[in-house]
Design an enzyme around this catalytic site. Structure first.
Site, PDB file in Angstrom:
ATOM      1  N   HIS A   1      48.075  34.865  41.043  1.00  0.00           N
ATOM      2  CA  HIS A   1      46.891  35.737  41.095  1.00  0.00           C
ATOM      3  C   HIS A   1      45.801  35.097  41.950  1.00  0.00           C
ATOM      4  CE1 HIS A   1      44.630  39.144  39.313  1.00  0.00           C
ATOM      5  NE2 HIS A   1      43.584  38.379  39.572  1.00  0.00           N
TER       6      HIS A   1
ATOM      7  N   ASP B   1      42.200  36.495  44.168  1.00  0.00           N
ATOM      8  CA  ASP B   1      41.322  37.648  44.341  1.00  0.00           C
ATOM      9  C   ASP B   1      40.648  37.728  45.706  1.00  0.00           C
ATOM     10  OD1 ASP B   1      41.104  39.476  42.017  1.00  0.00           O
ATOM     11  OD2 ASP B   1      40.718  37.635  40.909  1.00  0.00           O
TER      12      ASP B   1
ATOM     13  N   GLU C   1      45.660  45.069  39.440  1.00  0.00           N
ATOM     14  CA  GLU C   1      45.111  44.464  38.226  1.00  0.00           C
ATOM     15  C   GLU C   1      44.423  45.534  37.384  1.00  0.00           C
ATOM     16  OE1 GLU C   1      42.693  40.480  36.784  1.00  0.00           O
ATOM     17  OE2 GLU C   1      42.308  41.279  38.777  1.00  0.00           O
TER      18      GLU C   1
ATOM     19  N   HIS D   1      42.752  45.971  32.566  1.00  0.00           N
ATOM     20  CA  HIS D   1      41.840  44.880  32.883  1.00  0.00           C
ATOM     21  C   HIS D   1      40.936  44.716  31.658  1.00  0.00           C
ATOM     22  CE1 HIS D   1      38.506  42.711  34.981  1.00  0.00           C
ATOM     23  NE2 HIS D   1      39.552  42.037  35.438  1.00  0.00           N
TER      24      HIS D   1
ATOM     25  N   HIS E   1      45.426  40.192  30.248  1.00  0.00           N
ATOM     26  CA  HIS E   1      44.328  41.132  29.959  1.00  0.00           C
ATOM     27  C   HIS E   1      44.621  42.112  28.830  1.00  0.00           C
ATOM     28  CE1 HIS E   1      41.172  40.252  32.874  1.00  0.00           C
ATOM     29  NE2 HIS E   1      42.108  40.088  33.806  1.00  0.00           N
TER      30      HIS E   1
ATOM     31  N   HIS F   1      47.966  35.472  35.066  1.00  0.00           N
ATOM     32  CA  HIS F   1      46.922  34.434  35.011  1.00  0.00           C
ATOM     33  C   HIS F   1      46.364  34.364  33.591  1.00  0.00           C
ATOM     34  CE1 HIS F   1      44.925  38.207  35.902  1.00  0.00           C
ATOM     35  NE2 HIS F   1      43.714  37.700  35.893  1.00  0.00           N
TER      36      HIS F   1
ATOM     37  N   ASP G   1      43.863  32.261  39.675  1.00  0.00           N
ATOM     38  CA  ASP G   1      42.689  33.149  39.597  1.00  0.00           C
ATOM     39  C   ASP G   1      41.589  32.731  40.562  1.00  0.00           C
ATOM     40  OD1 ASP G   1      41.403  35.441  38.764  1.00  0.00           O
ATOM     41  OD2 ASP G   1      40.670  34.596  36.883  1.00  0.00           O
TER      42      ASP G   1
END
Length: 424
Positions: A42, A44, A153, A180, A221, A242, A350
């Site tokens: 993961h 971003d 995500e 999420h 999540h 993650h 992350d």
């Protein structure tokens, strides 16, 4: 693997001096990452492109992003130079969009994030390669490129539509995190009020359809109950892209032992996260105490924000924030190994989705240091290779094999416009 051998040598020179001066643990880690570079679960960067540049990337230089620091924002954690230094050979890029968006807007925004991610990959053909299959990943890493995969995500990205799910797959998305931070009409989030006791009937069909088409089910999540429901339904290995171990740090984003114990039967993996508040319990507790103090001060001094700020600064000075370290992250990996086994661990940093990583792993260059810490704790080179990328490769191949075995299965269908929350 010539590219990764050269990168490993460069890392050794930078971090440890001459290769001969490396410790046995550092040599074991370096050998493992040469043989099996990190496949990170993961990152971003795509949402950074959206929030910083509005997805206009003609002048964006991904070879070095250290100059992206501004007075309001720290520099990005990732760029091509640092990914190579970190021995990253494959990367799941998160095409995240805010769960606060209305579903139709979330679908559009997700398509835009897939688009900008593909455009970024295409701009650097010598360094990045779009990967849609496990074979693609293997080929890209063998050619010295960073295999680039995309994961959604949050199920808000499909607008409660299996048709949209299938089209996202057609555009290149290869995993979806079921939620999420917000509970959906069909799935409970770990950090929002539950509505379904896990997944409702439509949510279970989402898992079934993801398995059918070969899209990985990501359970980071989601609530513990949703994790359990997904494992009840899943016919292919799941991932936690993650997450940490809840027994070590009690954050609800982490995976409880009840779920870790089921991973060997399912074949899935937990890709250990580096986000400090998820891996360091003292830091999580400090954050909660600070939030409580801020709420207390606001109640004591309504309408006096300067007083609240001054008093909170005094509290900060008297209550220093604990630090998060590589050792903290390694503790989570130890625990996942002890409960689920060495075949069920990966890495999901992350980066670019958090303020910073732990000390020594502030950005994507820190993975060799983590693997040296694990080697110091007694992990073998074979163990480290599994954690770095071989476990993730196995999971993706098994998901692809299941999808290939059910090609005669018809797509799941729902009437257009039918409320999905009525599926309970």
């Amino acid at each position: 693997m010539r590219h990764f051998l050269l990168a490993a040598a460069a890392v050794a020179l930078v971090t440890s001096g001459p290769v001969l001066a490396q410790s046995p643990a550092e040599r074991t880690a370096a050998a493992a990452l040469e043989a099996a570079p990190v496949w990170d679960g993961h990152n971003d960067v795509p949402i950074q492109l959206r929030s910083r540049f509005g997805n206009v990337i003609g002048d964006f230089d991904f070879s070095d992003t250290l100059d992206t620091q501004t007075s309001e924002r720290s520099a990005m954690h990732s760029d091509l130079a640092r990914l190579r230094q970190g021995m990253v050979g494959a990367q799941w890029w998160s095409v995240y969009v805010s769960p606060g968006l209305p579903e139709a807007e979330a679908v559009q925004a997700t398509v835009e994030q897939i688009d900008v991610t593909k455009r970024l990959i295409a701009r650097y053909p010598d360094a990045l390669q779009l990967a849609l299959t496990a074979d693609d990943v293997e080929q890209a890493m063998g050619a010295g490129r960073i295999a680039s995969l995309m994961g959604m995500e949050g199920g808000h990205s499909i607008g409660s539509s299996l048709a949209v799910l299938r089209q996202m797959y057609a555009m290149g998305a290869r995993y979806m995190t079921l939620t999420h931070g917000k509970t959906l009409s069909w799935a409970d989030s770990a950090t929002d009020a539950p509505q379904h006791g896990g997944l409702n009937a439509f949510g279970m069909d989402v898992v079934r359809e993801m398995n059918r088409i070969g899209m990985l089910v990501d359970l980071s999540h989601v609530s513990e109950e949703a994790m359990m429901d997904a494992l009840d339904v899943a016919q292919a290995p799941v991932i936690f892209s993650h997450s940490g171990a809840r027994a070590i740090t009690g954050h609800l984003r982490n995976v409880p032992d009840s779920v870790l114990a089921r991973l060997p039967e399912n074949g899935g993996i937990v890709m250990a996260v580096a986000l400090p508040w998820f891996i360091t319990e003292d830091l999580r507790q400090h954050s909660a105490l600070r939030a409580a103090e801020e709420a207390r001060l606001e109640a004591l001094y309504p309408g006096l924000p300067d007083t609240v700020e001054a008093q909170l600064a005094k509290w900060d000075a008297e209550n220093r924030e604990p630090v998060s370290t590589i050792s903290d992250l390694a503790d989570h990996i130890d625990h996942i190994r002890d409960v689920a086994g060495i075949d069920h661990i990966g890495i999901g940093g992350d980066y670019d989705g958090m303020p910073t990583g732990p000390i020594g792993m502030e950005d994507v260059t820190g993975y060799p240091a983590l693997f040296a810490e694990l080697a110091q704790r007694g992990y073998s080179q074979e163990d480290l290779e599994k954690i770095a990328s071989r476990n993730m490769m196995r999971v993706m191949r098994e998901a692809e094999a299941y999808a290939a075995s059910v090609t005669d299965m018809a797509p799941l269908e729902y009437r257009a416009g039918e409320p999905r929350d009525a599926a309970d």
